[in-house]
Motif scaffolding. Sequence first.
Motif, PDB file in Angstrom:
ATOM      1  N   ARG A   1      54.332  14.240  41.781  1.00  0.00           N
ATOM      2  CA  ARG A   1      54.284  14.940  43.226  1.00  0.00           C
ATOM      3  C   ARG A   1      54.349  16.420  42.778  1.00  0.00           C
ATOM      4  NH1 ARG A   1      58.485  12.746  44.377  1.00  0.00           N
ATOM      5  NH2 ARG A   1      60.006  14.310  43.767  1.00  0.00           N
ATOM      6  N   ILE A   2      55.377  16.866  42.177  1.00  0.00           N
ATOM      7  CA  ILE A   2      55.618  18.266  41.725  1.00  0.00           C
ATOM      8  C   ILE A   2      54.369  19.100  41.315  1.00  0.00           C
ATOM      9  CG2 ILE A   2      57.135  20.027  40.779  1.00  0.00           C
ATOM     10  CD1 ILE A   2      59.421  17.930  40.691  1.00  0.00           C
ATOM     11  N   ILE A   3      53.714  18.449  40.296  1.00  0.00           N
ATOM     12  CA  ILE A   3      52.590  19.100  39.638  1.00  0.00           C
ATOM     13  C   ILE A   3      51.517  19.275  40.527  1.00  0.00           C
ATOM     14  CG2 ILE A   3      50.783  18.665  37.678  1.00  0.00           C
ATOM     15  CD1 ILE A   3      53.090  17.903  35.892  1.00  0.00           C
ATOM     16  N   VAL A   4      51.159  18.010  41.443  1.00  0.00           N
ATOM     17  CA  VAL A   4      49.928  18.327  42.360  1.00  0.00           C
ATOM     18  C   VAL A   4      50.332  19.137  43.492  1.00  0.00           C
ATOM     19  CG1 VAL A   4      48.790  16.650  43.923  1.00  0.00           C
ATOM     20  CG2 VAL A   4      49.096  15.871  41.762  1.00  0.00           C
ATOM     21  N   THR A   5      51.483  18.948  44.076  1.00  0.00           N
ATOM     22  CA  THR A   5      51.936  19.946  45.253  1.00  0.00           C
ATOM     23  C   THR A   5      51.942  21.527  44.817  1.00  0.00           C
ATOM     24  OG1 THR A   5      54.167  19.488  45.140  1.00  0.00           O
ATOM     25  CG2 THR A   5      52.631  18.010  46.618  1.00  0.00           C
ATOM     26  N   ARG A   6      52.187  21.765  43.814  1.00  0.00           N
ATOM     27  CA  ARG A   6      52.616  23.073  43.314  1.00  0.00           C
ATOM     28  C   ARG A   6      51.295  23.634  42.616  1.00  0.00           C
ATOM     29  NH1 ARG A   6      55.978  23.875  46.895  1.00  0.00           N
ATOM     30  NH2 ARG A   6      55.977  26.288  46.032  1.00  0.00           N
ATOM     31  N   SER A   7      50.006  22.741  42.427  1.00  0.00           N
ATOM     32  CA  SER A   7      49.149  23.119  41.500  1.00  0.00           C
ATOM     33  C   SER A   7      48.225  24.369  42.164  1.00  0.00           C
ATOM     34  CB  SER A   7      48.165  22.119  41.299  1.00  0.00           C
ATOM     35  OG  SER A   7      47.658  21.512  42.582  1.00  0.00           O
ATOM     36  N   GLU A   8      48.200  24.454  43.534  1.00  0.00           N
ATOM     37  CA  GLU A   8      47.568  25.653  44.092  1.00  0.00           C
ATOM     38  C   GLU A   8      48.289  26.565  44.696  1.00  0.00           C
ATOM     39  OE1 GLU A   8      44.006  24.644  46.395  1.00  0.00           O
ATOM     40  OE2 GLU A   8      44.341  22.464  45.668  1.00  0.00           O
ATOM     41  N   ASP A   9      49.697  26.542  44.483  1.00  0.00           N
ATOM     42  CA  ASP A   9      50.734  27.309  44.782  1.00  0.00           C
ATOM     43  C   ASP A   9      51.328  28.325  43.804  1.00  0.00           C
ATOM     44  OD1 ASP A   9      53.106  28.619  46.321  1.00  0.00           O
ATOM     45  OD2 ASP A   9      53.125  26.683  47.679  1.00  0.00           O
ATOM     46  N   ASP A  10      52.160  27.771  42.941  1.00  0.00           N
ATOM     47  CA  ASP A  10      52.998  28.542  42.211  1.00  0.00           C
ATOM     48  C   ASP A  10      53.157  28.001  40.602  1.00  0.00           C
ATOM     49  OD1 ASP A  10      54.709  26.607  42.906  1.00  0.00           O
ATOM     50  OD2 ASP A  10      56.233  27.938  43.626  1.00  0.00           O
ATOM     51  N   LEU A  11      52.197  26.899  40.227  1.00  0.00           N
ATOM     52  CA  LEU A  11      52.499  26.404  39.010  1.00  0.00           C
ATOM     53  C   LEU A  11      52.392  27.148  37.881  1.00  0.00           C
ATOM     54  CD1 LEU A  11      53.035  23.649  37.912  1.00  0.00           C
ATOM     55  CD2 LEU A  11      50.490  23.145  37.873  1.00  0.00           C
ATOM     56  N   GLU A  12      51.576  28.356  38.014  1.00  0.00           N
ATOM     57  CA  GLU A  12      51.764  29.419  36.794  1.00  0.00           C
ATOM     58  C   GLU A  12      53.150  29.877  36.838  1.00  0.00           C
ATOM     59  OE1 GLU A  12      49.887  30.066  34.500  1.00  0.00           O
ATOM     60  OE2 GLU A  12      47.773  29.352  35.047  1.00  0.00           O
ATOM     61  N   GLU A  13      53.676  30.189  37.669  1.00  0.00           N
ATOM     62  CA  GLU A  13      55.084  30.597  37.580  1.00  0.00           C
ATOM     63  C   GLU A  13      56.176  29.685  37.246  1.00  0.00           C
ATOM     64  OE1 GLU A  13      52.766  33.584  39.554  1.00  0.00           O
ATOM     65  OE2 GLU A  13      52.890  31.423  40.198  1.00  0.00           O
ATOM     66  N   ILE A  14      55.935  28.487  37.548  1.00  0.00           N
ATOM     67  CA  ILE A  14      56.975  27.293  37.167  1.00  0.00           C
ATOM     68  C   ILE A  14      56.698  27.216  35.931  1.00  0.00           C
ATOM     69  CG2 ILE A  14      57.256  24.775  37.244  1.00  0.00           C
ATOM     70  CD1 ILE A  14      56.180  24.978  40.354  1.00  0.00           C
ATOM     71  N   LYS A  15      55.420  27.106  35.117  1.00  0.00           N
ATOM     72  CA  LYS A  15      55.351  27.180  33.515  1.00  0.00           C
ATOM     73  C   LYS A  15      55.919  28.094  32.947  1.00  0.00           C
ATOM     74  CE  LYS A  15      50.807  26.914  32.646  1.00  0.00           C
ATOM     75  NZ  LYS A  15      49.493  27.146  32.657  1.00  0.00           N
ATOM     76  N   GLU A  16      55.921  29.533  33.476  1.00  0.00           N
ATOM     77  CA  GLU A  16      56.594  30.543  32.875  1.00  0.00           C
ATOM     78  C   GLU A  16      58.095  30.282  32.746  1.00  0.00           C
ATOM     79  OE1 GLU A  16      55.523  34.115  34.825  1.00  0.00           O
ATOM     80  OE2 GLU A  16      53.342  33.914  34.504  1.00  0.00           O
ATOM     81  N   GLU A  17      58.846  29.779  33.966  1.00  0.00           N
ATOM     82  CA  GLU A  17      60.103  29.503  33.936  1.00  0.00           C
ATOM     83  C   GLU A  17      60.490  28.296  32.969  1.00  0.00           C
ATOM     84  OE1 GLU A  17      62.532  31.250  35.473  1.00  0.00           O
ATOM     85  OE2 GLU A  17      61.032  32.494  35.272  1.00  0.00           O
ATOM     86  N   TYR A  18      59.567  27.455  32.925  1.00  0.00           N
ATOM     87  CA  TYR A  18      59.901  26.097  32.099  1.00  0.00           C
ATOM     88  C   TYR A  18      59.860  26.809  30.672  1.00  0.00           C
ATOM     89  CZ  TYR A  18      59.839  21.310  30.688  1.00  0.00           C
ATOM     90  OH  TYR A  18      60.187  19.957  30.389  1.00  0.00           O
ATOM     91  N   GLN A  19      59.182  27.506  30.331  1.00  0.00           N
ATOM     92  CA  GLN A  19      59.204  27.868  28.716  1.00  0.00           C
ATOM     93  C   GLN A  19      60.446  28.760  28.799  1.00  0.00           C
ATOM     94  OE1 GLN A  19      56.554  27.667  26.546  1.00  0.00           O
ATOM     95  NE2 GLN A  19      57.944  28.540  25.207  1.00  0.00           N
ATOM     96  N   LYS A  20      60.804  29.594  29.640  1.00  0.00           N
ATOM     97  CA  LYS A  20      62.105  30.487  29.568  1.00  0.00           C
ATOM     98  C   LYS A  20      63.111  29.523  29.307  1.00  0.00           C
ATOM     99  CE  LYS A  20      60.481  34.359  32.226  1.00  0.00           C
ATOM    100  NZ  LYS A  20      60.659  35.347  33.205  1.00  0.00           N
ATOM    101  N   LEU A  21      63.363  28.383  30.229  1.00  0.00           N
ATOM    102  CA  LEU A  21      64.633  27.840  30.380  1.00  0.00           C
ATOM    103  C   LEU A  21      64.783  26.860  28.988  1.00  0.00           C
ATOM    104  CD1 LEU A  21      64.471  26.627  34.031  1.00  0.00           C
ATOM    105  CD2 LEU A  21      66.471  28.012  33.015  1.00  0.00           C
ATOM    106  N   TYR A  22      63.560  26.424  28.574  1.00  0.00           N
ATOM    107  CA  TYR A  22      63.660  25.018  27.682  1.00  0.00           C
ATOM    108  C   TYR A  22      63.007  25.481  26.397  1.00  0.00           C
ATOM    109  CZ  TYR A  22      64.872  22.963  32.056  1.00  0.00           C
ATOM    110  OH  TYR A  22      65.679  22.805  33.163  1.00  0.00           O
ATOM    111  N   GLU A  23      62.763  26.843  26.171  1.00  0.00           N
ATOM    112  CA  GLU A  23      61.891  27.033  24.925  1.00  0.00           C
ATOM    113  C   GLU A  23      60.790  26.160  24.408  1.00  0.00           C
ATOM    114  OE1 GLU A  23      65.000  27.964  22.271  1.00  0.00           O
ATOM    115  OE2 GLU A  23      65.598  29.762  23.283  1.00  0.00           O
TER     116      GLU A  23
END
Length: 314
Positions: free
Chosen positions: A268-290
Amino acid sequence: MMTGTIYPAEEFDAEAAAAGMREAMTGFGTSEEAIISILVNHSWEQRKEIATAFKTAYGKDLIEDLKDELGGNFEDVCVMMLASPREIDARELNKAISGAGTDETVLVEIMTSRTNEELAEIKEIYEKEFETTLEEDLQSDTSGYFGRLMVALCANGREPSEGWDMAEAEDSAQKLYEAGAGSLGTEEAEINAILCIKSYDQLRAIFYKYEELKGNPLEEDIASETSGTLKDGFLAIVEVAKYKPRFFARRLHDAMAGLGTSDDDLIRIIVTRSEDDLEEIKEEYQKLYEKSLAEDVADECSGDYKRMLLAIIK
């Protein structure tokens, strides 16, 4: 400006794409790679046109053909990609409410993170598809202060973001303190009113003033003064107001943490955010969890399902 990972195809031919989907599902075996390529290289609006072209050309429903040919999580993500993000939201809310028990985490995720305009669209779709209102279903399936929070969010009456008023922010910060950490009991209704009505710009100013007043972030006091699903809802609003991609990065990590993976949440999250803000989510994921989101998806998923999610994440 937020950016997704999926964009509309520049040279779009719905009939050719529909023929590609047909070819991928006929003959001996199914070409999962072809299905993945077509679905992830078109926007959801283009995928809708492909589905229409498929029915026009072959007299068959594309979703039904996918269900016949595919299975498991790979089928689920392919089928979900043929709906609009708000259609997905409406259906996921209904699924969270229906049946035995309520999935409050899904309610919190969707209801706290969608804009007024998105919530209005969700409610319209919900009533059309399920012949009842979202508010009625929330009222019948949730209770207490958590139920009030859900109904308040369903009203989609958040003030528009047009800057901030620091004097008002200081006043609201004081009210939040008096409603929570500054009193013997907790005035949940007062906290609810501020978090559900104030614009995101104004909320960020209130959080700043709260920390200036109290010496610690509002989240710490919410965590100590409230509990259960109400606490989860209040904390979600705070995190969404501060930076929505970080909220979703945490949700994705939670979906893959512990024993087993919550595939419904992941899809659900990956599909619904794929055309919205998934690039920013990826960046935050990397920052939070290395570690990159793609790395964790590759570790937790398998087969065509993994290939599809990685193709969306890119």
